[in-house]
Design an enzyme around this catalytic site. Sequence first.
Site, PDB file in Angstrom:
ATOM      1  N   GLU A  80      30.999  12.074  88.123  1.00  0.00           N
ATOM      2  CA  GLU A  80      30.379  13.175  87.377  1.00  0.00           C
ATOM      3  C   GLU A  80      31.403  13.880  86.489  1.00  0.00           C
ATOM      4  O   GLU A  80      31.071  14.330  85.385  1.00  0.00           O
ATOM      5  CB  GLU A  80      29.760  14.178  88.354  1.00  0.00           C
ATOM      6  N   HIS A  81      32.639  13.966  86.974  1.00  0.00           N
ATOM      7  CA  HIS A  81      33.696  14.586  86.177  1.00  0.00           C
ATOM      8  C   HIS A  81      34.123  13.703  85.005  1.00  0.00           C
ATOM      9  O   HIS A  81      34.558  14.201  83.964  1.00  0.00           O
ATOM     10  CB  HIS A  81      34.917  14.864  87.063  1.00  0.00           C
ATOM     11  N   GLU A 122      41.309  15.110  85.719  1.00  0.00           N
ATOM     12  CA  GLU A 122      40.161  15.470  86.552  1.00  0.00           C
ATOM     13  C   GLU A 122      40.495  15.416  88.035  1.00  0.00           C
ATOM     14  O   GLU A 122      39.905  16.146  88.833  1.00  0.00           O
ATOM     15  CB  GLU A 122      38.976  14.555  86.250  1.00  0.00           C
ATOM     16  N   GLU A 128      39.219  22.422  93.024  1.00  0.00           N
ATOM     17  CA  GLU A 128      37.889  22.736  93.568  1.00  0.00           C
ATOM     18  C   GLU A 128      37.935  22.737  95.092  1.00  0.00           C
ATOM     19  O   GLU A 128      37.361  23.617  95.749  1.00  0.00           O
ATOM     20  CB  GLU A 128      36.865  21.698  93.105  1.00  0.00           C
ATOM     21  N   HIS A 154      31.093  12.121  92.902  1.00  0.00           N
ATOM     22  CA  HIS A 154      31.544  13.404  92.355  1.00  0.00           C
ATOM     23  C   HIS A 154      32.611  13.189  91.283  1.00  0.00           C
ATOM     24  O   HIS A 154      32.599  13.835  90.231  1.00  0.00           O
ATOM     25  CB  HIS A 154      32.087  14.284  93.479  1.00  0.00           C
TER      26      HIS A 154
END
Length: 219
Positions: A8-9, A58, A65, A5
Amino acid sequence: MEQLHFLEHMIFKGTRRRTSQSLEEEIENWSKDIAVAVDVLADILQNSRFPEHAIKRERGVILREMEEVQGQMEEVIFELSSCSCIYKHPLGDTILGPEENIQAISRVDLQKYIFKSLCRPRMVVSAAGAIKHDEVVNLVHRLFTKFSRDPTNRLISFRAKPATFTASHVAVALKGAAWTDANSIPLMVIQTLLGSWNKSAGVGNCSGSELARRISQKA
Protein backbone atom coordinates in the site's frame (compact mmCIF):
# COMPACT_ATOMS: atom_id res chain seq x y z
CA MET A 1 -0.07 -8.90 6.30
CA GLU A 2 3.07 -6.78 6.45
CA GLN A 3 3.62 -7.38 2.72
CA LEU A 4 0.15 -6.01 1.93
CA HIS A 5 0.74 -2.95 4.12
CA PHE A 6 4.15 -2.35 2.52
CA LEU A 7 2.53 -2.71 -0.90
CA GLU A 8 0.00 0.00 0.00
CA HIS A 9 2.92 2.33 0.71
CA MET A 10 4.68 1.45 -2.55
CA ILE A 11 1.87 1.17 -5.08
CA PHE A 12 2.00 4.82 -6.23
CA LYS A 13 5.79 5.04 -6.54
CA GLY A 14 5.86 4.66 -10.32
CA THR A 15 5.24 2.14 -13.10
CA ARG A 16 6.89 1.36 -16.42
CA ARG A 17 4.59 3.95 -18.03
CA ARG A 18 4.14 6.52 -15.28
CA THR A 19 6.47 8.19 -12.79
CA SER A 20 5.40 8.80 -9.22
CA GLN A 21 4.84 12.48 -10.02
CA SER A 22 2.80 11.81 -13.15
CA LEU A 23 0.62 9.37 -11.22
CA GLU A 24 -0.14 12.01 -8.60
CA GLU A 25 -0.86 14.66 -11.23
CA GLU A 26 -3.05 12.35 -13.30
CA ILE A 27 -5.13 11.33 -10.29
CA GLU A 28 -5.44 14.89 -8.95
CA ASN A 29 -6.50 16.23 -12.37
CA TRP A 30 -8.72 13.26 -13.20
CA SER A 31 -12.28 14.25 -14.08
CA LYS A 32 -14.97 11.89 -15.33
CA ASP A 33 -13.17 9.50 -17.67
CA ILE A 34 -13.73 6.02 -16.22
CA ALA A 35 -11.31 4.57 -18.78
CA VAL A 36 -8.46 6.60 -17.28
CA ALA A 37 -9.33 5.46 -13.75
CA VAL A 38 -9.35 1.77 -14.71
CA ASP A 39 -6.16 2.20 -16.73
CA VAL A 40 -4.34 3.75 -13.76
CA LEU A 41 -5.58 1.00 -11.45
CA ALA A 42 -4.50 -1.72 -13.86
CA ASP A 43 -1.14 -0.05 -14.40
CA ILE A 44 -0.16 0.30 -10.74
CA LEU A 45 -1.26 -3.24 -9.91
CA GLN A 46 0.46 -4.90 -12.86
CA ASN A 47 3.42 -2.69 -13.74
CA SER A 48 4.70 -1.07 -10.55
CA ARG A 49 8.51 -0.85 -10.54
CA PHE A 50 9.11 -0.63 -6.78
CA PRO A 51 12.36 1.39 -7.00
CA GLU A 52 14.92 0.57 -4.32
CA HIS A 53 15.22 4.15 -3.06
CA ALA A 54 11.43 4.28 -2.53
CA ILE A 55 11.46 0.94 -0.69
CA LYS A 56 14.17 2.25 1.63
CA ARG A 57 12.23 5.44 2.31
CA GLU A 58 8.91 3.70 2.94
CA ARG A 59 10.61 1.15 5.17
CA GLY A 60 11.60 4.05 7.41
CA VAL A 61 8.05 5.45 7.30
CA ILE A 62 6.54 2.11 8.35
CA LEU A 63 9.05 1.67 11.18
CA ARG A 64 8.08 5.11 12.49
CA GLU A 65 4.41 4.06 12.26
CA MET A 66 5.25 1.04 14.39
CA GLU A 67 6.88 3.25 17.02
CA GLU A 68 3.80 5.47 17.15
CA VAL A 69 1.47 2.48 17.51
CA GLN A 70 3.60 0.96 20.28
CA GLY A 71 3.29 4.25 22.15
CA GLN A 72 -0.54 4.07 22.23
CA MET A 73 -1.89 1.86 24.99
CA GLU A 74 -5.24 1.18 23.33
CA GLU A 75 -3.63 0.19 20.02
CA VAL A 76 -1.27 -2.23 21.75
CA ILE A 77 -4.06 -3.83 23.80
CA PHE A 78 -6.27 -4.50 20.80
CA GLU A 79 -3.34 -5.69 18.70
CA LEU A 80 -2.36 -8.25 21.34
CA SER A 81 -6.00 -9.15 21.86
CA SER A 82 -6.39 -9.88 18.15
CA CYS A 83 -3.31 -12.11 18.18
CA SER A 84 -4.77 -14.03 21.13
CA CYS A 85 -8.30 -14.31 19.75
CA ILE A 86 -7.12 -15.78 16.43
CA TYR A 87 -4.14 -17.64 17.82
CA LYS A 88 -1.33 -18.72 15.49
CA HIS A 89 -3.23 -17.70 12.34
CA PRO A 90 -2.37 -15.01 9.75
CA LEU A 91 -5.66 -13.18 10.43
CA GLY A 92 -4.44 -12.52 13.97
CA ASP A 93 -1.14 -11.01 12.84
CA THR A 94 -0.56 -7.28 13.10
CA ILE A 95 -1.01 -5.35 9.84
CA LEU A 96 2.34 -3.62 10.27
CA GLY A 97 4.17 -6.89 10.86
CA PRO A 98 7.18 -7.64 13.04
CA GLU A 99 10.12 -5.26 12.65
CA GLU A 100 12.46 -7.95 11.31
CA ASN A 101 10.08 -8.60 8.39
CA ILE A 102 9.83 -4.90 7.55
CA GLN A 103 13.62 -4.65 7.56
CA ALA A 104 13.91 -7.64 5.22
CA ILE A 105 11.14 -7.02 2.64
CA SER A 106 12.58 -6.52 -0.84
CA ARG A 107 11.40 -5.62 -4.32
CA VAL A 108 11.27 -9.31 -5.22
CA ASP A 109 9.08 -10.03 -2.16
CA LEU A 110 6.54 -7.41 -3.25
CA GLN A 111 6.45 -8.75 -6.81
CA LYS A 112 5.97 -12.33 -5.55
CA TYR A 113 3.17 -11.18 -3.24
CA ILE A 114 1.27 -9.60 -6.13
CA PHE A 115 1.76 -12.68 -8.31
CA LYS A 116 0.60 -15.14 -5.63
CA SER A 117 -2.18 -13.11 -3.99
CA LEU A 118 -3.75 -11.07 -6.78
CA CYS A 119 -5.35 -13.53 -9.17
CA ARG A 120 -8.48 -13.08 -11.26
CA PRO A 121 -10.75 -15.53 -9.37
CA ARG A 122 -10.06 -13.69 -6.09
CA MET A 123 -10.32 -10.07 -7.29
CA VAL A 124 -13.29 -7.71 -7.28
CA VAL A 125 -13.25 -4.41 -9.17
CA SER A 126 -16.03 -2.13 -7.96
CA ALA A 127 -17.19 1.23 -9.30
CA ALA A 128 -19.74 3.71 -8.00
CA GLY A 129 -21.48 6.71 -9.49
CA ALA A 130 -22.81 7.53 -12.94
CA ILE A 131 -20.98 4.75 -14.76
CA LYS A 132 -22.02 2.13 -17.28
CA HIS A 133 -21.59 -1.39 -15.95
CA ASP A 134 -20.78 -2.95 -19.33
CA GLU A 135 -18.14 -0.31 -20.00
CA VAL A 136 -16.34 -1.05 -16.73
CA VAL A 137 -16.52 -4.81 -17.34
CA ASN A 138 -15.05 -4.42 -20.84
CA LEU A 139 -12.26 -2.16 -19.57
CA VAL A 140 -11.33 -4.62 -16.83
CA HIS A 141 -11.29 -7.55 -19.27
CA ARG A 142 -9.09 -5.57 -21.66
CA LEU A 143 -6.63 -4.08 -19.16
CA PHE A 144 -6.33 -6.66 -16.35
CA THR A 145 -4.44 -9.20 -18.44
CA LYS A 146 -1.35 -10.11 -16.39
CA PHE A 147 -3.05 -11.63 -13.36
CA SER A 148 -3.01 -15.37 -12.85
CA ARG A 149 -6.22 -17.33 -13.32
CA ASP A 150 -5.11 -19.96 -10.79
CA PRO A 151 -6.33 -19.31 -7.22
CA THR A 152 -5.14 -22.61 -5.76
CA ASN A 153 -2.04 -21.42 -3.89
CA ARG A 154 -3.87 -19.13 -1.47
CA LEU A 155 -7.21 -20.93 -1.34
CA ILE A 156 -5.65 -24.23 -0.37
CA SER A 157 -3.76 -22.64 2.51
CA PHE A 158 -6.94 -20.92 3.77
CA ARG A 159 -8.95 -24.13 3.69
CA ALA A 160 -6.17 -26.14 5.33
CA LYS A 161 -5.96 -23.77 8.27
CA PRO A 162 -9.27 -22.01 8.98
CA ALA A 163 -9.37 -19.20 11.54
CA THR A 164 -10.70 -20.24 14.95
CA PHE A 165 -11.80 -17.76 17.61
CA THR A 166 -10.34 -18.35 21.07
CA ALA A 167 -10.75 -16.46 24.35
CA SER A 168 -8.26 -13.68 24.97
CA HIS A 169 -6.20 -13.30 28.12
CA VAL A 170 -5.00 -9.78 27.27
CA ALA A 171 -8.37 -8.07 27.19
CA VAL A 172 -11.95 -9.20 27.60
CA ALA A 173 -12.86 -10.42 24.13
CA LEU A 174 -16.14 -11.79 22.83
CA LYS A 175 -16.90 -13.10 19.38
CA GLY A 176 -18.90 -10.52 17.44
CA ALA A 177 -21.40 -10.88 14.61
CA ALA A 178 -20.48 -10.94 10.92
CA TRP A 179 -21.64 -8.11 8.67
CA THR A 180 -24.22 -10.42 7.13
CA ASP A 181 -25.55 -11.48 10.56
CA ALA A 182 -28.94 -10.03 11.54
CA ASN A 183 -27.45 -9.11 14.93
CA SER A 184 -24.68 -6.89 13.55
CA ILE A 185 -26.70 -3.65 13.59
CA PRO A 186 -28.16 -4.21 17.11
CA LEU A 187 -24.65 -4.93 18.38
CA MET A 188 -23.35 -1.65 16.95
CA VAL A 189 -26.27 0.20 18.60
CA ILE A 190 -25.45 -1.45 21.95
CA GLN A 191 -21.79 -0.52 21.52
CA THR A 192 -22.76 3.12 21.01
CA LEU A 193 -25.08 3.09 24.04
CA LEU A 194 -22.42 1.55 26.30
CA GLY A 195 -19.75 3.96 25.11
CA SER A 196 -16.06 3.73 25.96
CA TRP A 197 -13.65 5.31 28.41
CA ASN A 198 -10.07 5.00 29.58
CA LYS A 199 -8.23 6.79 32.33
CA SER A 200 -5.69 8.46 30.05
CA ALA A 201 -8.36 10.01 27.79
CA GLY A 202 -9.68 13.52 28.34
CA VAL A 203 -13.33 12.54 27.92
CA GLY A 204 -15.09 11.79 31.21
CA ASN A 205 -18.17 13.66 32.33
CA CYS A 206 -18.63 14.85 28.74
CA SER A 207 -19.21 11.32 27.41
CA GLY A 208 -22.56 10.67 25.77
CA SER A 209 -22.79 7.35 27.61
CA GLU A 210 -24.15 7.41 31.17
CA LEU A 211 -22.22 4.21 31.94
CA ALA A 212 -18.95 5.78 30.74
CA ARG A 213 -19.64 8.93 32.82
CA ARG A 214 -20.26 6.92 35.99
CA ILE A 215 -17.12 4.87 35.49
CA SER A 216 -15.04 8.02 34.91
CA GLN A 217 -16.36 9.58 38.12
CA LYS A 218 -15.54 6.55 40.26
CA ALA A 219 -12.24 5.57 38.64
